[in-house]
Design a protein around this motif. Sequence first.
Motif, mmCIF file in Angstrom:
data_model
loop_
_atom_site.group_PDB
_atom_site.id
_atom_site.type_symbol
_atom_site.label_atom_id
_atom_site.label_comp_id
_atom_site.label_asym_id
_atom_site.label_seq_id
_atom_site.Cartn_x
_atom_site.Cartn_y
_atom_site.Cartn_z
ATOM 1 N N GLY A 1 0.815 -1.210 0.000
ATOM 2 C CA GLY A 1 0.000 0.000 0.000
ATOM 3 C C GLY A 1 0.849 1.261 0.000
ATOM 4 O O GLY A 1 0.533 2.239 -0.677
ATOM 5 N N PHE A 2 1.931 1.239 0.778
ATOM 6 C CA PHE A 2 2.834 2.380 0.826
ATOM 7 C C PHE A 2 3.513 2.582 -0.522
ATOM 8 O O PHE A 2 3.594 3.708 -1.027
ATOM 9 C CB PHE A 2 3.872 2.167 1.917
ATOM 10 N N ALA A 3 3.995 1.511 -1.130
ATOM 11 C CA ALA A 3 4.631 1.626 -2.446
ATOM 12 C C ALA A 3 3.653 2.174 -3.480
ATOM 13 O O ALA A 3 4.016 3.010 -4.314
ATOM 14 C CB ALA A 3 5.168 0.265 -2.882
ATOM 15 N N LEU B 1 3.216 5.973 -3.003
ATOM 16 C CA LEU B 1 4.324 6.739 -3.584
ATOM 17 C C LEU B 1 4.179 6.845 -5.104
ATOM 18 O O LEU B 1 4.403 7.910 -5.686
ATOM 19 C CB LEU B 1 5.661 6.084 -3.230
ATOM 20 N N ARG B 2 3.818 5.751 -5.750
ATOM 21 C CA ARG B 2 3.661 5.782 -7.207
ATOM 22 C C ARG B 2 2.540 6.722 -7.613
ATOM 23 O O ARG B 2 2.666 7.472 -8.584
ATOM 24 C CB ARG B 2 3.422 4.370 -7.742
ATOM 25 N N ARG B 3 1.420 6.703 -6.877
ATOM 26 C CA ARG B 3 0.306 7.598 -7.207
ATOM 27 C C ARG B 3 0.707 9.059 -7.037
ATOM 28 O O ARG B 3 0.379 9.915 -7.872
ATOM 29 C CB ARG B 3 -0.911 7.291 -6.326
ATOM 30 N N GLN B 4 1.391 9.358 -5.937
ATOM 31 C CA GLN B 4 1.779 10.741 -5.681
ATOM 32 C C GLN B 4 2.776 11.225 -6.740
ATOM 33 O O GLN B 4 2.694 12.368 -7.193
ATOM 34 C CB GLN B 4 2.368 10.865 -4.277
ATOM 35 N N CYS B 5 3.698 10.373 -7.134
ATOM 36 C CA CYS B 5 4.643 10.767 -8.187
ATOM 37 C C CYS B 5 3.921 10.957 -9.513
ATOM 38 O O CYS B 5 4.191 11.916 -10.250
ATOM 39 C CB CYS B 5 5.748 9.718 -8.318
ATOM 40 N N ALA B 6 2.995 10.059 -9.834
ATOM 41 C CA ALA B 6 2.251 10.181 -11.089
ATOM 42 C C ALA B 6 1.459 11.478 -11.139
ATOM 43 O O ALA B 6 1.307 12.095 -12.206
ATOM 44 C CB ALA B 6 1.330 8.975 -11.260
#
Length: 332
Positions: free
Chosen positions: A286-288, A291-296
């Motif tokens: 979930g944490f990973a 991070l991917r969503r926030q970067c996207a």
Amino acid sequence: MRKRILIVSPATARDNNGNWQTASRWARFLRDLHAVDVAAGWALQDPAPDLMIALHARRSAAALAAFRAAHPERPSVLVLTGTDLYRDIATDPHARASIEHATALVLLQPAGLALLPGALRSKARVIYQSAPSLRPWRPARAPRYRDVCMVGHLREEKDPLCFIHAAGLVTHPAARLLHIGGALDPALGAAARRAQAENPRYRWLGALSHADARQRLKRCHAMAITSRMEGGANVIIEAVTCGVPVLASSISGNRGMLGEDYAGYFAAGDAAALARLVDRSMTDAGFAALLRRQCAARAPLFAPGAEKAALRDMVDNLFLRAPRTTLDTESR
């Protein structure tokens, strides 16, 4: 009408650092409209451009001062780097003179505006840097290692020792920490060689070409940036635009790039906190994913079209306000 633009970059292609990538990319963005050269400096005996764009307040101070003295009617732009914003303009008289001399100031992320004297903020604008997006890497089978890379030359401002020490504290069995960059500081290079000999999790790959570094980066589980100061790191953009989440030191320059609410920050210099983030990114799906969503969500800020449009808009407006100049035979 085509104008002559000179980009002053103390960094060269051989340095292969963020300042050089900015100079090279901006020259490419402007060349279909104007005659653009990139040089290490400018002096009175050199042909006079219609516009000077200088990177680095301290290291380009002589060029900016000479251009302002010889051609006060012609516009100039100063692109402020991390060492400019977070050190030099507070301590170095040449850097302070540069921000006064320039017609316009460019910051690479908005948090840096607070570092400028209030009277100069009106001539500053933010232009996010960019990188072409790369197709995210999707391996055919689960890789043996899950790499976390750091991309940056070994020098004090980048704090490579934090990354090296974190490699000794990570516990996930698949984790491997890779460092891409040349040793600008021999002592830090020696530390990297020792760490590589003593710790199988840590590998120092040395300096790679820009293209090779990006291809290596896109295959990583995450990218770590441990810097003590940054103006607006290219490596953050290059990670985000190839779908690689970032673990970042919680400094103003990184927060300006990734946003105040980003979940992947650790205190600057805290190797144990970085190691915990590496482990969590590998054990907490979930944490990973967060991070991917926030970067996207940040990726549209770093699109080449957006940077190109902002740069051209700034240049067009500076020429509109400047006295009429032409690209004649003498200025070539």
